[in-house]
Design a protein around this motif. Structure first.
Motif, PDB file in Angstrom:
ATOM      1  N   LEU A 237       1.215  -1.020  -0.386  1.00 37.69           N
ATOM      2  CA  LEU A 237      -0.091  -0.173  -0.319  1.00 37.69           C
ATOM      3  C   LEU A 237       1.209   0.903   0.105  1.00 37.69           C
ATOM      4  O   LEU A 237       1.878   1.594   0.258  1.00 37.69           O
ATOM      5  N   ASP A 238       0.767   2.655  -1.062  1.00 43.39           N
ATOM      6  CA  ASP A 238       1.274   3.532  -0.802  1.00 43.39           C
ATOM      7  C   ASP A 238       0.211   4.879  -0.413  1.00 43.39           C
ATOM      8  O   ASP A 238      -0.866   5.028  -1.701  1.00 43.39           O
ATOM      9  N   LEU A 239       0.074   5.042   0.624  1.00 42.97           N
ATOM     10  CA  LEU A 239      -1.154   6.051   0.887  1.00 42.97           C
ATOM     11  C   LEU A 239      -0.569   8.038   0.974  1.00 42.97           C
ATOM     12  O   LEU A 239       0.623   7.534   0.500  1.00 42.97           O
ATOM     13  N   PRO A 240      -0.931   8.435   0.182  1.00 43.51           N
ATOM     14  CA  PRO A 240      -0.662   9.910  -1.019  1.00 43.51           C
ATOM     15  C   PRO A 240       0.023  10.386   0.370  1.00 43.51           C
ATOM     16  O   PRO A 240      -0.832  10.645   1.786  1.00 43.51           O
ATOM     17  N   GLN A 241       0.773  11.597   0.757  1.00 44.44           N
ATOM     18  CA  GLN A 241       1.807  12.063   1.338  1.00 44.44           C
ATOM     19  C   GLN A 241       0.353  13.170   2.416  1.00 44.44           C
ATOM     20  O   GLN A 241       0.183  12.826   3.170  1.00 44.44           O
ATOM     21  N   GLU A 242      -0.959  13.468   1.527  1.00 46.59           N
ATOM     22  CA  GLU A 242      -1.588  14.050   2.122  1.00 46.59           C
ATOM     23  C   GLU A 242      -2.749  13.446   3.400  1.00 46.59           C
ATOM     24  O   GLU A 242      -2.694  13.312   4.315  1.00 46.59           O
ATOM     25  N   ALA A 243      -2.946  11.658   2.396  1.00 49.22           N
ATOM     26  CA  ALA A 243      -3.001  11.139   4.152  1.00 49.22           C
ATOM     27  C   ALA A 243      -2.560  10.912   4.519  1.00 49.22           C
ATOM     28  O   ALA A 243      -2.691  10.972   6.430  1.00 49.22           O
ATOM     29  N   LEU A 244      -0.726  10.433   5.129  1.00 49.71           N
ATOM     30  CA  LEU A 244      -0.041  10.395   5.667  1.00 49.71           C
ATOM     31  C   LEU A 244       0.199  12.106   6.935  1.00 49.71           C
ATOM     32  O   LEU A 244      -0.016  11.546   7.858  1.00 49.71           O
ATOM     33  N   ASP A 245      -0.172  12.653   6.081  1.00 52.29           N
ATOM     34  CA  ASP A 245      -0.327  13.911   7.073  1.00 52.29           C
ATOM     35  C   ASP A 245      -1.105  14.541   8.130  1.00 52.29           C
ATOM     36  O   ASP A 245      -0.898  14.379   9.555  1.00 52.29           O
ATOM     37  N   ARG A 246      -2.676  14.131   7.358  1.00 52.25           N
ATOM     38  CA  ARG A 246      -3.930  13.984   8.542  1.00 52.25           C
ATOM     39  C   ARG A 246      -3.249  12.716   9.210  1.00 52.25           C
ATOM     40  O   ARG A 246      -3.212  12.875  10.678  1.00 52.25           O
ATOM     41  N   LEU A 247      -3.046  11.666   9.248  1.00 58.26           N
ATOM     42  CA  LEU A 247      -2.689  10.610   9.982  1.00 58.26           C
ATOM     43  C   LEU A 247      -1.151  11.043  11.195  1.00 58.26           C
ATOM     44  O   LEU A 247      -1.692  11.215  12.550  1.00 58.26           O
ATOM     45  N   ASP A 248      -0.428  11.771  10.389  1.00 58.88           N
ATOM     46  CA  ASP A 248       0.188  12.859  11.324  1.00 58.88           C
ATOM     47  C   ASP A 248       0.092  13.697  12.826  1.00 58.88           C
ATOM     48  O   ASP A 248       0.723  14.563  13.485  1.00 58.88           O
ATOM     49  N   ASP A 249      -0.915  14.223  11.928  1.00 56.57           N
ATOM     50  CA  ASP A 249      -1.614  15.346  12.388  1.00 56.57           C
ATOM     51  C   ASP A 249      -2.697  15.136  13.195  1.00 56.57           C
ATOM     52  O   ASP A 249      -3.564  16.100  14.287  1.00 56.57           O
ATOM     53  N   ILE A 250      -2.772  13.607  14.128  1.00 65.71           N
ATOM     54  CA  ILE A 250      -3.475  13.590  14.759  1.00 65.71           C
ATOM     55  C   ILE A 250      -3.223  13.710  16.550  1.00 65.71           C
ATOM     56  O   ILE A 250      -1.867  13.291  16.102  1.00 65.71           O
TER      57      ILE A 250
END
Length: 265
Positions: A237-250
């Motif tokens: 799986l290769d989540l887009p950076q936008e999705a990873l940023d949302r997860l990092d911002d939790i």
């Protein structure tokens, strides 16, 4: 083998050896090449039998185990590590961890025994588990062998930023146990939103997040071929950076493995 295959397979919580061994054999058939056990889990013998019985060459499988807190006095480390090797059916343990830096743990006494085991060839690599930054610093000062891996609870709700950065700078793996936060990821709106947006499960999102991080090696537990395969295929799986940023911002921080005598308490 000088790198930990990702993801690995956790082996705690089985009701009996047969269930554990069957699950490990299935995992190896699926493609897993890293199995994590511990004296405390009472699954070393089942893991060893599964690896030996598998069609996969045992030389391709990286097996890690951990010395229980009550066995961390110098002489007990030496004795019980040999017992672990016997249960695993190996001449040399790929990776041996200090499970928790409590109980009989004493940096000088415990870690000098680990160095002795490396010197004699019974252990290939030294690992630490559930250490704080200060305890990591102390251990690195005492050890002759490099720290190969540090194992801690790690997931999007407990991202362990400081310890991940430490691992990156020290060039060791951060092995992420509890990558699903004992189910807590299922209750997080951001994780669920990312999962829905990308037609994934929350578990796949959590593993994709872990696998996107440098030096992080998740070791999820799973039972049955479907769950094992779903976790293993998260590596594609290769989540887009936008999705990873949302997860990092939790903002929420949830620690689900938190005994009273843990070093951070």
């Amino acid at each position: 083998m000088d790198q930990l295959p990702r993801p690995g397979l956790g082996t705690s919580g089985y009701e009996d050896d047969e269930e554990c061994a069957e699950n490990v054999r299935t995992a190896l058939d699926v493609g897993y090449r890293h199995v994590d056990t511990a004296q405390m889990y009472d699954t070393e013998r089942a893991v060893g039998e599964a690896v030996a019985d598998s069609d996969v060459d045992s030389e391709e499988v990286f097996v890690a185990t951990k010395v229980a807190p009550e066995n961390l006095a110098h002489d007990d480390v030496l004795e019980t590590a040999r017992e672990s090797a016997d249960r695993l059916g190996v001449d040399s343990i790929d990776l041996l961890y200090v499970h928790w830096p409590n109980g009989a743990y004493d940096a000088e006494g415990t870690l000098s025994a680990f160095d002795e085991l490396v010197d004699e060839g019974l252990v290939e690599h030294v690992g630490l588990s559930n250490f704080t930054v200060d305890l990591l610093d102390e251990a690195r000062d005492v050890l002759d062998a490099p720290v190969f891996a540090h194992q801690v609870e790690c997931h999007p709700l407990l991202p362990q930023d400081e310890l991940r950065e430490y691992a990156r700078e020290d060039d060791h793996s951060l092995v992420a146990y509890g990558p699903f936060g004992r189910g807590s990821i299922m209750d997080d709106d951001t994780i669920q939103s990312v999962a829905e947006d990308h037609d994934l499960t929350a578990h796949q999102v959590a593993l994709a997040w872990s696998l996107s991080k440098e030096n992080v090696v998740p070791i999820p537990k799973a039972t049955g071929e479907d769950h094992l395969r779903a976790n293993y295929e998260a590596r594609d799986l290769d989540l887009p950076q936008e999705a990873l940023d949302r997860l990092d911002d939790i903002d929420e921080r949830t620690r689900r493995f938190d005994p009273d005598d843990a070093p951070w308490n």
